[in-house]
Scaffold this motif. Structure first.
Motif, short mmCIF file in Angstrom:
data_model
loop_
_atom_site.label_atom_id
_atom_site.label_comp_id
_atom_site.label_asym_id
_atom_site.label_seq_id
_atom_site.Cartn_x
_atom_site.Cartn_y
_atom_site.Cartn_z
N ASP A 26 -64.25 -8.04 42.46
CA ASP A 26 -65.67 -8.13 42.57
C ASP A 26 -66.27 -9.62 42.35
N GLU A 27 -65.84 -10.23 41.45
CA GLU A 27 -66.22 -11.44 41.41
C GLU A 27 -65.95 -12.56 42.56
N ASP A 28 -64.64 -12.57 42.80
CA ASP A 28 -64.32 -13.15 44.13
C ASP A 28 -65.37 -13.06 45.35
N LEU A 29 -65.66 -12.01 45.47
CA LEU A 29 -66.49 -11.48 46.52
C LEU A 29 -67.99 -11.87 46.25
N ASP A 30 -68.34 -12.30 45.28
CA ASP A 30 -69.72 -12.52 44.95
C ASP A 30 -69.98 -14.22 45.13
N PRO A 31 -70.56 -14.51 46.24
CA PRO A 31 -70.77 -15.84 46.53
C PRO A 31 -71.45 -16.70 45.38
N TRP A 32 -72.23 -15.97 44.62
CA TRP A 32 -73.31 -16.65 43.52
C TRP A 32 -72.70 -16.44 42.19
N ALA A 33 -71.32 -15.97 42.24
CA ALA A 33 -70.74 -15.91 40.69
C ALA A 33 -70.66 -17.51 40.04
N GLY A 34 -71.12 -17.75 38.88
CA GLY A 34 -70.97 -18.71 38.13
C GLY A 34 -72.08 -19.74 38.50
N LEU A 35 -73.05 -19.34 39.31
CA LEU A 35 -74.19 -20.21 39.56
C LEU A 35 -75.51 -19.95 38.70
N GLU A 36 -75.71 -18.90 38.21
CA GLU A 36 -76.80 -18.63 37.36
C GLU A 36 -76.45 -18.72 36.01
N ASP A 37 -77.28 -19.61 35.32
CA ASP A 37 -76.89 -19.99 33.75
C ASP A 37 -77.94 -19.42 32.91
N GLY A 38 -79.03 -18.83 33.31
CA GLY A 38 -80.04 -18.24 32.51
C GLY A 38 -81.10 -19.31 32.43
N LYS A 39 -81.13 -20.33 32.75
CA LYS A 39 -82.23 -21.60 32.56
C LYS A 39 -82.48 -22.19 34.08
N SER A 40 -81.52 -22.29 34.93
CA SER A 40 -81.66 -22.96 36.17
C SER A 40 -82.62 -21.99 37.22
N THR A 41 -83.08 -22.59 38.23
CA THR A 41 -83.67 -21.67 39.30
C THR A 41 -82.55 -21.74 40.30
N LEU A 42 -82.19 -20.62 40.93
CA LEU A 42 -81.43 -20.54 41.92
C LEU A 42 -81.70 -19.98 43.18
N ILE A 43 -81.80 -20.68 44.17
CA ILE A 43 -82.50 -20.51 45.38
C ILE A 43 -81.48 -20.05 46.07
N LYS A 44 -81.52 -18.85 46.71
CA LYS A 44 -80.40 -18.14 47.66
C LYS A 44 -80.89 -17.94 49.18
N TYR A 136 -72.84 -30.15 38.00
CA TYR A 136 -74.16 -29.63 37.65
C TYR A 136 -74.20 -29.39 36.09
N ASN A 137 -73.29 -28.38 35.86
CA ASN A 137 -73.43 -27.72 34.39
C ASN A 137 -73.07 -28.98 33.12
N LEU A 138 -72.30 -30.05 33.78
CA LEU A 138 -72.19 -31.09 32.85
C LEU A 138 -73.09 -32.00 32.68
N VAL A 139 -73.99 -32.31 33.58
CA VAL A 139 -75.15 -33.10 33.37
C VAL A 139 -76.05 -32.79 32.50
N GLY A 230 -90.70 -32.68 28.75
CA GLY A 230 -90.90 -33.92 28.84
C GLY A 230 -89.65 -34.89 28.58
N SER A 231 -88.86 -34.52 27.64
CA SER A 231 -87.63 -35.13 27.28
C SER A 231 -86.66 -35.30 28.53
N LYS A 232 -85.48 -36.12 28.11
CA LYS A 232 -84.37 -36.26 29.08
C LYS A 232 -83.39 -35.13 29.07
N ASN A 233 -83.69 -34.15 28.02
CA ASN A 233 -82.53 -33.07 27.96
C ASN A 233 -82.19 -32.35 29.20
N LEU A 234 -81.33 -32.01 29.79
CA LEU A 234 -81.29 -31.35 31.10
C LEU A 234 -79.81 -30.42 30.86
N ARG A 235 -79.61 -30.23 29.73
CA ARG A 235 -78.49 -29.03 29.20
C ARG A 235 -78.97 -27.89 29.63
N THR A 236 -77.87 -27.11 30.63
CA THR A 236 -78.17 -25.65 30.91
C THR A 236 -77.27 -24.76 30.45
#
Length: 237
Positions: A26-44, A136-139, A230-236
């Protein structure tokens, strides 16, 4: 009783791998798997100008070229520039963050009024962008202000090689765009906030591989995160 318990345990041991395999499938079939992290905005599958064409006219298309559209991070607003009135209303403002231009809307600009070839040239926006060859997740932090000032990244589009600025490679043989993995863009926004952006694909459904040049496009998938304090913290993660 012991025999019944042993049989039950054996059945569970046999079924667990099947359940795991099913979940994995099921995960393999989901093209969005692993892209949602709870903080970022995902546009599909944000539709670009799907009516445009590279020639004067093509089958199923009715006009030449691709209308530009703008995108605003704060409310996920897509703004079309269909005519001169639209351009006059929006371009020389700080009311947008990204401009999708060029063939298949694949050339992306941040809103930078001081750059001559920027869609917002002459406007008040002062965005800057730094390309990071990093997942992305390491920035976790935005670059220094000096890095933004010295950055030569003005347009994010076709990268001619792995060292060039751009979010995709383009094959002159297959005419297919290939997104570059582990490439992220840090953005300094006009209001002083910092963001990060990953452009994922221009093909509908975020396919793992495109082999057909007629695959539906442009349908953009991307994700971004704006640090509101306003900080440089981009941790997601």
């Amino acid at each position: 009783m012991n025999t019944t318990k042993s049989t039950y345990r054996l059945m569970m041991l046999l079924l667990l791998p099947l359940a795991f395999a099913s979940c994995k499938k099921d995960e393999d079939l989901d093209p969005w798997a692993g892209l949602e992290d709870g903080k970022s905005t995902l546009i599909k599958d944000l539709a670009g100008d799907t009516n445009g064409s590279m020639g004067d006219e093509a089958e199923g298309k009715t006009k030449k070229g691709f209308d530009v559209f703008l995108f605003r991070f704060s409310d996920k607003k897509q703004i079309w520039l269909r005519n001169a009135a639209d351009s006059a209303r929006w371009l020389k403002t700080d009311e947008w963050d990204l401009a999708f231009t060029g063939p298949y809307n694949s050339e992306v600009f941040v809103n930078k009024g001081s750059y001559e070839f920027n869609p917002g040239y002459g406007g008040p926006a002062t965005s800057a962008v730094v390309q990071l060859d990093k997942a992305y997740n390491l920035v976790n932090d935005a670059p220094s202000d000096g890095d933004f000032e010295q950055s030569d990244v003005n347009k994010i589009g076709w990268a001619s090689d792995q060292y060039a600025n751009g979010w995709f490679f383009y094959s002159l043989d297959t005419h297919i765009m290939i997104p570059i993995k582990n490439r992220t863009y840090a953005i300094q926004l006009p209001d002083g906030k910092y963001a990060k952006l990953e452009l994922i694909t221009a093909y509908q459904g975020n396919p793992p591989e495109v082999t057909n040049l007629n695959w539906p496009a442009p349908y953009f998938s991307f994700r971004y995160y704006v640090q509101q304090d306003g900080s440089k913290n981009l941790r997601t993660q």
